[in-house]
Design an enzyme around this catalytic site. Structure first.
Site, mmCIF file in Angstrom:
data_model
loop_
_atom_site.group_PDB
_atom_site.id
_atom_site.type_symbol
_atom_site.label_atom_id
_atom_site.label_comp_id
_atom_site.label_asym_id
_atom_site.label_seq_id
_atom_site.Cartn_x
_atom_site.Cartn_y
_atom_site.Cartn_z
ATOM 1 N N GLU A 105 5.776 4.807 4.803
ATOM 2 C CA GLU A 105 6.155 5.108 6.260
ATOM 3 C C GLU A 105 7.159 3.898 6.748
ATOM 4 O O GLU A 105 8.150 4.380 7.469
ATOM 5 C CB GLU A 105 4.926 4.834 7.352
ATOM 6 C CG GLU A 105 3.894 5.752 6.705
ATOM 7 C CD GLU A 105 4.113 7.334 7.122
ATOM 8 O OE1 GLU A 105 5.255 7.818 7.852
ATOM 9 O OE2 GLU A 105 3.179 8.238 6.470
ATOM 10 N N VAL A 165 0.823 -1.255 -0.048
ATOM 11 C CA VAL A 165 0.081 -0.017 -0.097
ATOM 12 C C VAL A 165 0.869 1.162 0.000
ATOM 13 O O VAL A 165 1.966 1.425 0.650
ATOM 14 C CB VAL A 165 -0.903 0.160 1.203
ATOM 15 C CG1 VAL A 165 -2.044 1.153 1.083
ATOM 16 C CG2 VAL A 165 -1.414 -1.498 1.332
ATOM 17 N N SER A 166 0.553 2.224 -0.756
ATOM 18 C CA SER A 166 1.468 3.347 -0.943
ATOM 19 C C SER A 166 2.051 4.011 0.348
ATOM 20 O O SER A 166 3.268 4.294 0.492
ATOM 21 C CB SER A 166 0.761 4.725 -1.651
ATOM 22 O OG SER A 166 -0.460 4.858 -0.971
ATOM 23 N N ASP A 167 1.001 4.229 1.371
ATOM 24 C CA ASP A 167 1.538 4.915 2.700
ATOM 25 C C ASP A 167 2.034 3.927 3.527
ATOM 26 O O ASP A 167 3.243 4.335 4.358
ATOM 27 C CB ASP A 167 0.110 5.613 3.177
ATOM 28 C CG ASP A 167 -0.940 4.758 3.550
ATOM 29 O OD1 ASP A 167 -0.975 3.430 3.036
ATOM 30 O OD2 ASP A 167 -1.851 5.154 4.275
ATOM 31 N N CYS A 168 1.873 2.632 3.404
ATOM 32 C CA CYS A 168 2.483 1.417 4.214
ATOM 33 C C CYS A 168 3.917 1.455 3.685
ATOM 34 O O CYS A 168 4.772 1.397 4.527
ATOM 35 C CB CYS A 168 1.665 0.245 4.322
ATOM 36 S SG CYS A 168 0.182 0.457 4.694
#
Length: 753
Positions: A486, A480-483
């Site tokens: 981060e 997932v892009s934000d996973c």
């Protein structure tokens, strides 16, 4: 409602329960379909529950054997999750924010699990547990007595105190969706229909029209059970999967979660398969419906739905499509050959999903549905069915209230990344006191990086993932892009800190960057699992009714900011790798962030509640290119919006209904520590000049901290698809620590208390 035995539990309600076992592994008994029936208990002994952490695979184990109990003592984290006394020592009262950070870390460190990650419940939605339990029932999977007991306790605890029903999520108002399915679960695990909780819930369900007024997903599960007939379910033909890729409505263009749910739905709808009829099923036919079951005109209720469940009413376009499918396609044009070809391709896609996730599957709705499909195709003893049964335990979570189902198989990578960043923001990464904790976290992220793309990536419509991280763990394997962002930031932060080893080499870092660069949309914004494959017009085909924005991917300030900040950090250390592409990506992304700003100055959040959450991320994006309150109208308007919502006690408090309505709504319970942390982080990122507003928020966070360093759970924090809330309990640690640490570094001479 059924014949009762001497214990007072009706024979038709008794589930197929496992015998007591002295074995540690739950999966070892799952093939014992002849296990005798047992009465559910009032409660289990919470001192016997243990969290097993197998390299990030979480499962709760109940130890019945006394020797096993001695050999496997309960950990601090086990006790904390179960609401048992942890006897954490009282710490010196902090005199400044950095002392509060240290106190918080003293407590939070004890919750780190052996593999190096932080786990927690990821519950909230009240339709997840029914997916698991109904799948168990129709596939004749034995339910351990301790599971049955604690499922009962959780649902009793979460029944609406006024009307006895259940909602879409734990803080939502009672709905037919939540009440019909959770009532069914309670009957499956052995609760008698005449129990006062059931009588109250059933009366409420009947007032709302009964199960004929349930939304599509509930009707589908009840049809699978044989409690309802298939004619009540709107058509989900698997031959849609046969459409050429260029067709605008082809399922491969849908959002990943809806296409993975539609896949097994379509397979079983086409088969019109139903579970073996039992006394319980016959009884539920009388309990869930207001009408005489034998006289119900099932087809006439395909579109019947209670207004409370009808968050996204079906459009005239979808109703027209359904009419054509029911009246023309199915009876006239649909040949058995076409149907069979659709079923075969749907099953092939399910099998590829199993192979790519080792049968964990994407999430807690599609996984149980796939289990039933495989049971129908391959029988109860196939490897696929047995493996699904084993992995189902990883989606369950035990807490003080009982046993619930998480939204996925955990939050492992996501929360671990935020934990590392909280320590960094406080300037404590080089402090020897936290080295061991941080080293274990780095080793976990090293182990959990996804090293290859999925097999047959294009064939099964999957996004590039090599070098990425999932929300939970690499078994689930959906980057997932934000996973990815981060986790990557956390790895870079630690590996560039003196004294930490380079576990993830440059090429693996580059792999992550290569994957991140695939997430940008033509607008410049970023989505979650993959760039949108169709326009938002696809929502005219939204058949879920209870959710909004579910048919396709959307662009999110949260995801866009995560990618921007990850690329910005990467660019500092590797300035020569894909430089022009990264520079262009960041420039276009921040431009999109500006276009997404609302007239009131805030940004709408799709993964946290709501404007407070997204505005934090958006202001961080602007700060990454040097735009702050002083020199940017966008940043100034964002700060002014947040300040306008600050409460007299210094905190912020946004209600989940803001996600549903698109308007900021105050939470009736008052300031929330997590939202206060989000707001002050945003203001500090934007260099908001009036320090007193920030200090009052920091003071509230410090005042809410307990003497042992922890913060207590308050209102629910997360959301998805506009209408369903979900819990992120670790946010009360990670974001509060981040806010306090940022303040301590940014304003080292300022006093708060």
């Amino acid at each position: 409602m059924g014949k009762k035995d001497a214990t007072g539990v009706s024979s038709d309600a008794q589930p197929l329960l496992e015998k007591s076992t002295t074995k540690k592994r739950l999966s070892s008994d799952l093939t014992d379909h002849s296990a005798k029936r047992q009465r559910i208990e009032e409660r289990t002994d919470h001192g016997r529950w243990r969290m097993r952490d197998d390299k990030g695979r979480q499962s709760w184990v109940y130890l019945e054997d006394e020797e096993a109990l001695k050999d496997w003592p309960q950990s601090f984290a086990d006790k904390y999750f179960l609401g048992l006394p942890v006897n954490a020592p009282e710490l010196p009262k902090p005199t400044n924010p950095l002392d509060a950070v240290r106190n918080g870390l003293e407590f939070f460190e004890k919750l780190q699990l052996p593999s190096g990650h932080w786990g927690c419940e990821y519950g909230g939605p009240m339709f997840l547990l029914p997916c698991v339990v109904i799948a168990w029932y129709v596939t004749k999977t034995p339910i351990p007595w301790y599971y049955a007991t604690e499922i009962k306790n959780y649902l009793f605890a979460r029944a609406n105190p006024d009307d006895g029903g259940w909602g879409l999520h734990i803080e939502g108002e009672t709905s037919v969706f939540g009440t019909s399915l959770n009532y069914t679960v309670l009957r499956i695990v052995g609760v008698d229909a005449d129990h006062p909780v059931m009588v109250k819930a059933r009366a409420t369900l009947h007032k709302m029209g009964g199960a004929t007024h349930a939304p599509h997903w509930a009707k589908w599960w009840l049809a699978v059970m044989g409690v309802a007939q298939w004619d009540i379910v709107n058509p989900t033909p698997p031959e849609l999967w046969l459409l050429p890729d260029w067709v605008p409505i082809a399922p491969w263009r849908w959002w990943i979660h809806i296409r993975q749910v539609f896949l097994p739905m379509s397979y079983l709808w086409s088969k019109r398969w139903q579970a073996e009829e039992t006394e319980l099923i016959r009884s539920l036919r009388q309990e869930l419906f207001v009408e005489d079951w034998a006289k119900i005109n099932w087809a006439s209720h395909r579109n019947t739905i209670n207004p409370r469940d009808n968050y996204h009413p079906k459009t005239w376009v979808l109703n027209t499509v359904n009419w054509c499918l029911v009246n023309i396609w199915n009876p006239v044009l649909r040949t058995r050959a076409i149907a069979q070809k659709g079923e075969e391709w749907a099953m092939k896609l399910i099998e590829m999903e199993n192979e790519n996730t080792d049968h964990a599957d994407l999430a807690t709705v599609s996984g149980p549905m796939n289990t039933v499909c495989l049971y129908v195709k391959e029988g109860p003893d196939s490897y696929a069915v047995r493996r699904h049964r084993e992995r189902a335990h990883e989606f369950l979570w035990m807490k003080d209230e009982g046993l619930l189902a998480n939204g996925t198989n955990g939050v492992q990578c996501w929360d671990t990344a935020f934990a590392i960043q909280a320590v960094m923001d406080a300037g404590l990464t080089e402090d020897p006191r936290w080295r061991s904790m941080l080293m274990k976290a780095l080793e976990f992220l090293d182990d959990q990086q996804i090293r290859e793309n999925v097999k047959d990536q294009d064939k099964c419509y999957r996004q590039q993932r090599k070098g990425g991280w999932a929300f939970s763990n690499k078994d689930q394997g959906y980057a997932v892009s934000d996973c990815v962002s981060e986790a990557l930031k956390s790895v870079i932060i630690l590996q560039k800190t003196p004294g930490f080893p380079t576990l993830i080499d440059d090429q693996r870092i580059f792999d992550a960057i290569d994957t991140l660069l695939t997430y940008q949309n033509p607008s410049g914004g970023c989505s979650s699992y993959e760039p949108p494959r169709a326009g938002t017009w696809m929502e005219v085909l939204n058949a879920a009714e209870v959710f909004g924005n579910i048919m396709v991917e959307y662009e999110y300030p949260e995801c866009t900011t995560a990618v921007v900040t990850a690329l910005s950090l990467f660019r500092k250390h590797w300035p020569d790798y894909r430089t022009k592409e990264i520079d262009s990506f960041i420039e276009r992304a921040v431009k999109w962030i500006k276009t997404a700003q609302k007239p009131h100055g805030g940004w709408y959040g799709s993964w946290g509640i709501c404007f407070t959450y997204a505005t934090m991320f958006a202001l961080e994006s602007l700060a990454s290119i040097g735009e702050t309150y002083k020199n940017s109208q966008h940043a100034k308007r964002g700060c002014d919006f947040l300040i306008s919502k600050q409460r007299e006690d210094g905190g912020w408090s946004e209600h989940y209904r803001a996600c549903e309505t698109g308007e900021y709504i105050e939470h009736p319970s008052g300031s929330q520590v997590v939202m206060t942390a989000w707001a002050v982080i945003a203001l500090m990122k934007a260099d908001y000049p009036n320090l007193e507003h920030i200090k009052s928020g920091i003071k509230l966070i410090m005042d809410r901290q307990q003497s042992n360093g922890e913060w207590l759970q308050e209102a629910i924090e997360g959301v998805f698809n506009k209408s369903c809330m979900i819990s992120y309990p670790n946010y009360k640690f990670t974001f509060t620590l981040k806010a306090l640490g940022m303040f301590a570094r940014k304003y080292p001479t300022e006093t708060v208390v």
